[in-house]
Scaffold this active site. Structure first.
Site, short mmCIF file in Angstrom:
data_model
loop_
_atom_site.label_atom_id
_atom_site.label_comp_id
_atom_site.label_asym_id
_atom_site.label_seq_id
_atom_site.Cartn_x
_atom_site.Cartn_y
_atom_site.Cartn_z
CE LYS A 131 -4.51 0.91 0.26
NZ LYS A 131 -5.64 0.08 -0.15
P1 NAD Z 1 -13.04 7.64 -2.84
O1 NAD Z 1 -12.03 8.70 -2.57
O2 NAD Z 1 -13.49 7.39 -4.24
O3 NAD Z 1 -14.35 7.89 -1.94
C1 NAD Z 1 -14.28 8.07 -0.54
C2 NAD Z 1 -15.68 8.47 -0.07
O4 NAD Z 1 -15.66 8.55 1.37
C3 NAD Z 1 -16.13 9.82 -0.57
O5 NAD Z 1 -17.51 9.78 -0.89
C4 NAD Z 1 -15.90 10.73 0.64
O6 NAD Z 1 -16.78 11.85 0.63
C5 NAD Z 1 -16.25 9.78 1.75
N1 NAD Z 1 -15.68 10.20 3.05
C6 NAD Z 1 -14.43 10.62 3.31
N2 NAD Z 1 -14.31 10.95 4.61
C7 NAD Z 1 -15.52 10.72 5.16
C8 NAD Z 1 -16.04 10.88 6.47
N3 NAD Z 1 -15.27 11.33 7.47
N4 NAD Z 1 -17.34 10.54 6.69
C9 NAD Z 1 -18.13 10.11 5.69
N5 NAD Z 1 -17.68 9.93 4.43
C10 NAD Z 1 -16.40 10.24 4.17
O7 NAD Z 1 -12.42 6.30 -2.18
P2 NAD Z 1 -12.79 4.79 -2.54
O8 NAD Z 1 -11.80 4.32 -3.55
O9 NAD Z 1 -14.24 4.67 -2.78
O10 NAD Z 1 -12.39 4.07 -1.17
C11 NAD Z 1 -13.28 4.01 -0.05
C12 NAD Z 1 -12.83 2.88 0.86
O11 NAD Z 1 -12.83 1.65 0.13
C13 NAD Z 1 -11.43 3.01 1.42
O12 NAD Z 1 -11.38 2.43 2.71
C14 NAD Z 1 -10.59 2.17 0.48
O13 NAD Z 1 -9.38 1.72 1.07
C15 NAD Z 1 -11.55 1.05 0.21
N6 NAD Z 1 -11.29 0.29 -1.02
C16 NAD Z 1 -11.25 0.90 -2.23
C17 NAD Z 1 -11.04 0.14 -3.37
C18 NAD Z 1 -11.06 0.73 -4.75
O14 NAD Z 1 -11.01 -0.06 -5.71
N7 NAD Z 1 -11.16 2.01 -4.92
C19 NAD Z 1 -10.84 -1.25 -3.26
C20 NAD Z 1 -10.90 -1.84 -2.01
C21 NAD Z 1 -11.12 -1.06 -0.89
#
Ligand code: NAD
Length: 441
Positions: A131
């Protein structure tokens, strides 16, 4: 004793002068890595002879901390803290996303890299875990500044990444454009176009069809299997989602398209609720146009905290870690929690929810759809032969569905939670590889 025949006793680390908590973490505030260490403690009794090697899971293999200096648009120079952690590479190259966030710490990147090791092994992808992250609030910087940041960071971590070494992907606040800049920078530095160095790229640049929705789709597939086990109908099921980015938005849309009802959405800008259901496409258009979630027609605005009281069948945390804690776990009304985010539930909350009979599909299974299609992208890049979206979705659905059912069996057999079942399967796979490879030299 040979290295491939582990001694059944766990290493006594105190005698060896080793400590599971490395000196570069603050022992009084271990941060997210403490959650991971506790999860490893919980699985250790189920590892049998392989517990001999368990210390290997508690320490990342390699940590690179880099300074990322860039020219800002106003002509000044700013420095940012960057990380790349390779937690484990016993089963293959490191694999895991890159996060841009003002609260990124070494402990957080270590935890996220370790969860990637577990996730890749839980769904049996031929990868270790890695990561990366940069401590920056990207909303405060221009596109040009973010491009310079990404290119300098990629060059700094270029020492350790590569298609056969460590393959980054998008995470919070990074996206296909970020991956395009990373791919171009790495390619310029090595003197050839190396599409396989990152995944989650735009489709026009060796990206995979289906990657954009893959994590949300995997959340949906595992949730649908879990609902079947719990005897809850998917059609009409009430869903509350925290996070409306790559994962949360796609999951919401796919649930909606299968007849479920999205009753609440929370993102960083606010929380909305409608007992009649929210159309995720309308919500996304509103968010894009107004810059905030609140104010959407026919929805009520809730306080941030009231989100946890929403009456729903399925709760999907899809934002950041440590959201479900012992402070709010007692209030959650859902019967099923599906972890789109990484590490959203603390171990104390895990126990509370288990006592209350609430089922959790853990992050290492629920959000593995993203890395699964990243794996497809990497394979397609190596062979320069690209599959149809239909083929990709079918393979993804099969891998996620089968992983869910096999972990559910392990859960039933050992009488443990689905999270412990996932750790039993994953840690066994990682440590089997460790034992077979033996210690070098
Ligand atoms: P992203 O940046 O696209 O979206 C993050 C979302 O979380 C946004 O809508 C943001 O407004 C919201 N957010 C941020 N802080 C917040 C808070 N304090 N309270 C409420 N909402 C809040 O990110 P993503 O890629 O969707 O990732 C989200 C989660 O999923 C992370 O934990 C990431 O590690 C995990 N994840 C992502 C992927 C991927 O393919 N993108 C894969 C596996 C896991």
């Amino acid at each position: 004793m040979t290295t491939t025949e582990p001694n059944p006793t766990v290493q006594d680390t105190s005698k060896l002068g080793h400590h599971a908590i490395p000196s570069y973490l603050d022992p009084n505030d271990l941060g997210p890595y403490a959650i991971y260490l506790e999860q490893v403690e919980r699985v250790t009794p189920y590892l049998g002879k392989l517990a001999y090697w368990v210390e290997t899971l508690k320490r990342p293999k390699r940590i690179l901390v880099v300074d990322v200096p860039i020219h800002l648009d106003d002509g000044t120079v700013a420095h940012f803290e960057g990380y790349r952690v390779q937690h484990n590479t016993s089963r293959g190259p490191a694999k895991g996303g890159v996060r841009y966030h003002q609260d990124v710490t070494l402990s957080e990147v270590m935890a996220l890299s370790a969860w990637m090791t577990v996730k890749n092994a839980a769904v049996n992808l031929p990868y270790g875990g890695g990561k990366g992250g940069i401590r920056i609030d990207p909303r405060k910087y221009s596109t040009g500044e973010l491009e310079r940041l990404t290119r300098r960071y990629t060059t700094e971590i270029g020492l350790v990444i590569g298609p056969e070494k460590d393959i980054p992907a998008p995470d919070v606040n990074t996206n296909p454009q970020t991956m395009a800049w990373m791919m171009d920078t790495y390619s310029m530095n090595v003197g050839r176009t190396a599409t396989g160095v990152v995944t989650g790229k735009p489709v026009a640049l060796g990206g995979s069809l289906g990657r954009a929705d893959a994590t949300g789709r995997g959340v949906f597939v595992t949730a649908a299997e879990a609902l079947k086990k719990l005897g809850i109908r998917l059609e009409g099921a009430r869903i509350a989602i925290q996070g409306f980015g790559n994962v949360g938005e796609a999951a919401a849309r796919i649930f909606h398209d299968h007849g479920a009802k999205i009753v609440a959405i929370q993102d960083v800008t606010g929380t909305i609720y409608s007992s009649a259901g929210i159309d995720p496409r309308t919500a996304l258009a509103h968010l894009r146009q107004s810059g905030k979630m609140t104010g959407l027609a026919d929805t009520d605005e809730l306080t941030r905290d009231a989100f946890w009281d929403v009456d729903c069948d399925v709760l999907i945390p899809a934002a950041l870690e440590k959201q479900i804690t012992d402070a709010n776990a007692g209030r959650i009304k859902a019967k099923l929690i599906v972890e789109g985010a990484n590490g959203p539930t603390t171990p104390a909350a895990d126990d509370l929810l288990a006592e209350r009979g609430i089922t959790i599909v853990p992050d290492v299974l629920a959000n593995a759809g993203g890395v699964t299609v990243s794996y497809f992208e990497w394979v397609q890049d190596f062979s320069s032969f690209f599959w149809t979206e239909d083929e990709i979705n079918k393979r993804l659905d099969r891998i996620m569905g089968e992983a869910f059912l096999s972990l559910w069996d392990v859960k039933e057999r050992h009488g443990v939670t689905l999270r412990t079942a996932a750790y039993i399967v994953a840690c066994t796979r990682v440590l089997e590889a460790r034992a077979l490879r033996g210690l070098y030299p």
